[in-house]
Design an enzyme around this catalytic site. Structure first.
Site, mmCIF file in Angstrom:
data_model
loop_
_atom_site.group_PDB
_atom_site.id
_atom_site.type_symbol
_atom_site.label_atom_id
_atom_site.label_comp_id
_atom_site.label_asym_id
_atom_site.label_seq_id
_atom_site.Cartn_x
_atom_site.Cartn_y
_atom_site.Cartn_z
ATOM 1 N N THR A 143 25.323 31.039 3.504
ATOM 2 C CA THR A 143 24.737 29.702 3.452
ATOM 3 C C THR A 143 23.228 29.782 3.607
ATOM 4 O O THR A 143 22.480 29.013 3.002
ATOM 5 C CB THR A 143 25.331 28.811 4.565
ATOM 6 O OG1 THR A 143 26.725 28.640 4.328
ATOM 7 C CG2 THR A 143 24.651 27.439 4.599
ATOM 8 N N HIS A 147 -15.963 -2.936 0.730
ATOM 9 C CA HIS A 147 -15.747 -3.669 1.986
ATOM 10 C C HIS A 147 -15.137 -5.051 1.706
ATOM 11 O O HIS A 147 -15.315 -5.982 2.494
ATOM 12 C CB HIS A 147 -17.050 -3.842 2.777
ATOM 13 C CG HIS A 147 -17.710 -2.555 3.135
ATOM 14 N ND1 HIS A 147 -17.507 -1.919 4.333
ATOM 15 C CD2 HIS A 147 -18.564 -1.757 2.430
ATOM 16 C CE1 HIS A 147 -18.219 -0.804 4.374
ATOM 17 N NE2 HIS A 147 -18.866 -0.674 3.222
ATOM 18 N N SER A 168 9.492 -17.960 -5.468
ATOM 19 C CA SER A 168 9.815 -18.723 -4.271
ATOM 20 C C SER A 168 11.068 -19.548 -4.514
ATOM 21 O O SER A 168 11.322 -20.010 -5.633
ATOM 22 C CB SER A 168 8.649 -19.648 -3.907
ATOM 23 O OG SER A 168 9.012 -20.510 -2.842
ATOM 24 N N GLU A 211 4.492 -4.740 -5.485
ATOM 25 C CA GLU A 211 5.029 -4.712 -4.124
ATOM 26 C C GLU A 211 6.113 -3.644 -3.962
ATOM 27 O O GLU A 211 6.171 -2.948 -2.937
ATOM 28 C CB GLU A 211 5.608 -6.080 -3.768
ATOM 29 C CG GLU A 211 4.567 -7.182 -3.610
ATOM 30 C CD GLU A 211 5.194 -8.564 -3.480
ATOM 31 O OE1 GLU A 211 4.442 -9.514 -3.223
ATOM 32 O OE2 GLU A 211 6.430 -8.675 -3.631
#
Length: 448
Positions: free
Chosen positions: A137, A184, A291, A304
């Site tokens: 194994t 930023h 939604s 996402e």
């Protein structure tokens, strides 16, 4: 029913089953994930067994008729037959012994049938003496992991290359679309959308190179024979048995590539935010209602899901890291959980990337008017004017724009600093990619 025994005792096995007593013990001991072995891994282990049988026949140790029956049985498993005969949980104790014996038993019983004997005729074909001949194994199992990782890396690399190709296509298509760059999360100097797409492609290309390099190390194995790829026996077999760092290399390559993908997916989500009250520069394909209560809402579900795939890959990488770290002395017994997570990562990342290409990138659209709107409203474009107007003048323009809310372009025109044609020339996509040259020429013209 037939009776089979090992040194722990005797168990009854249903006649229709190709696995035997040691597989049944594993089923009794390990109820962990509720999952079965990866199908590619089953095929990879069968390849190792086939190669071993061929090598053992060549040395004369394995009877040719038995060896040929084992090879035929292995070929059938490689072709996808007997998939339901590998029921052991992928996470188990024993360093993979249960998986190895599950394969040995299936091959032995199928070989018995091929030779005209009933299942369980282990005096004819033995799981240990014949199917596991000259193996352990400790070498067959990690070699199969490497074979499987190589097999699974190929469709993943193809998926990543598809992503690169599509991004480069978008880079060319969007090469003339000027938009605001952001640092930023604030307005910075303008950039073309094509340049952004090209940068994403560049990052993914590094991921491809990184993964290819790591997978190359999987071709060094701690046993002989071959399985269709140019495998090489390790120079130090003890090292190759007790260290599993090659899997950490592969997992790390996947993790770092996942980080690049996360950054890209997040950028797409931000550029598509809104669409009315956000940035709204990109129009992602509408794939499902967003939604259950807000009519007309569409969410960036494909970006996402790629994010979530990458999070899972990163989490699994930690498991792999801990498994690699926790080998002791001459063996790493944590290979089952390592293999389970590595195979999942190779599969998840491939599926996530293909989903992103097919369901988002191919049908991506750009809101050119929105890109231009933000560009004209931004004070950030004043940076592009530095070579043309000088730092002091540009600073004064920026201050006035912030205080009055007026567009930089309008203030420049009112003050007669540049003509509209000059502004359009400076802010054209071609000149924005090489502002130093254009700036030097304009400054010479103005005698500054």
């Amino acid at each position: 029913m037939r009776k089979e025994h090992d040194f722990l005792g005797e168990l009854e096995v249903a006649d229709e089953l190709y696995y035997g007593v040691q597989t049944i013990r594993a089923l009794e001991n390990f109820h962990i994930t509720g999952k079965h072995l990866d199908q590619d891994f089953i095929k990879a282990l069968a390849m190792v067994k086939k190669a071993s049988a061929l090598a053992n026949m060549k040395t004369g140790r394995l009877n040719v008729s038995i060896g040929k029956a084992i090879v035929q049985a292995a070929d059938e498993v490689i072709a996808g037959e007997f998939a339901d005969q590998f029921p052991v949980d992928p996470i188990q104790g024993g360093a993979g012994t249960s998986v190895n014996m599950n394969m040995n038993e299936v091959l032995a019983n199928r070989a018995c049938e091929i030779l005209g004997h009933p299942k369980g005729s282990y005096d004819i074909v033995s799981p240990n003496n014949h199917c596991n001949m000259a193996q352990s194994t400790n070498d067959a199992f990690p070699t199969a992991i490497k074979v499987c990782a190589i097999l699974k890396s190929k469709p993943l690399l193809e998926a990543l290359q598809r992503l690169v190709d599509e991004l480069e296509k978008k880079a060319e298509e969007y090469s003339e679309i000027l938009k605001m760059g952001r640092t930023h999360l604030q307005d910075a100097v303008p950039i073309t959308l094509g340049q952004e797409m090209g940068a994403y492609a560049s990052g993914i290309r590094r991921g491809i190179k990184r993964i290819k390099s790591a997978v190359e190390g999987a071709h060094v194995i701690n046993m002989g024979a071959t399985a269709g790829e140019p495998f090489y026996t390790a120079e130090n077999l003890i090292d190759a048995t007790n260290n599993t760092d090659v899997f950490a290399d592969i997992s790390s390559g996947l993790k770092v590539t996942a980080l690049v993908l996360i950054k890209m997916a997040n950028d797409f989500r931000l550029m598509a935010s809104g669409p009315r009250c956000g940035i709204g520069e990109l129009k992602l394909p509408a794939r499902q209602p967003g939604s259950s209560i807000m009519p007309g809402k569409v969410n960036p579900v494909i970006a996402e899901v790629l994010n979530q795939v990458c999070y899972q890959v990163i989490g699994n990488d930690l498991t792999i890291t801990l498994a690699v770290e926790n080998g002791q002395f001459e063996l790493n017994v944590m290979e089952p959980v390592l293999a389970y997570n590595l195979f999942n990562n190779l599969c998840y990342l491939k599926n996530g990337v293909n989903t992103f290409v097919d369901k988002l990138l191919v049908d991506l659209e750009v809101d050119r008017e929105q890109c231009e709107y933000w560009l004209n409203r931004s004070v950030g474009i004043v940076t592009a004017l530095l070579p043309h107007l000088g730092y002091e003048t540009a600073s004064a323009l920026a201050k006035e724009a912030y205080e009055t809310g007026r567009a930089i372009r309008d203030i420049i025109l009112d003050q007669g600093l540049l003509t509209e044609d000059e502004i359009n020339h400076i802010l054209s996509p071609k000149e924005m990619t090489r502002p130093g040259i254009a700036g030097a020429n304009l400054l010479k013209q103005k005698g500054n």
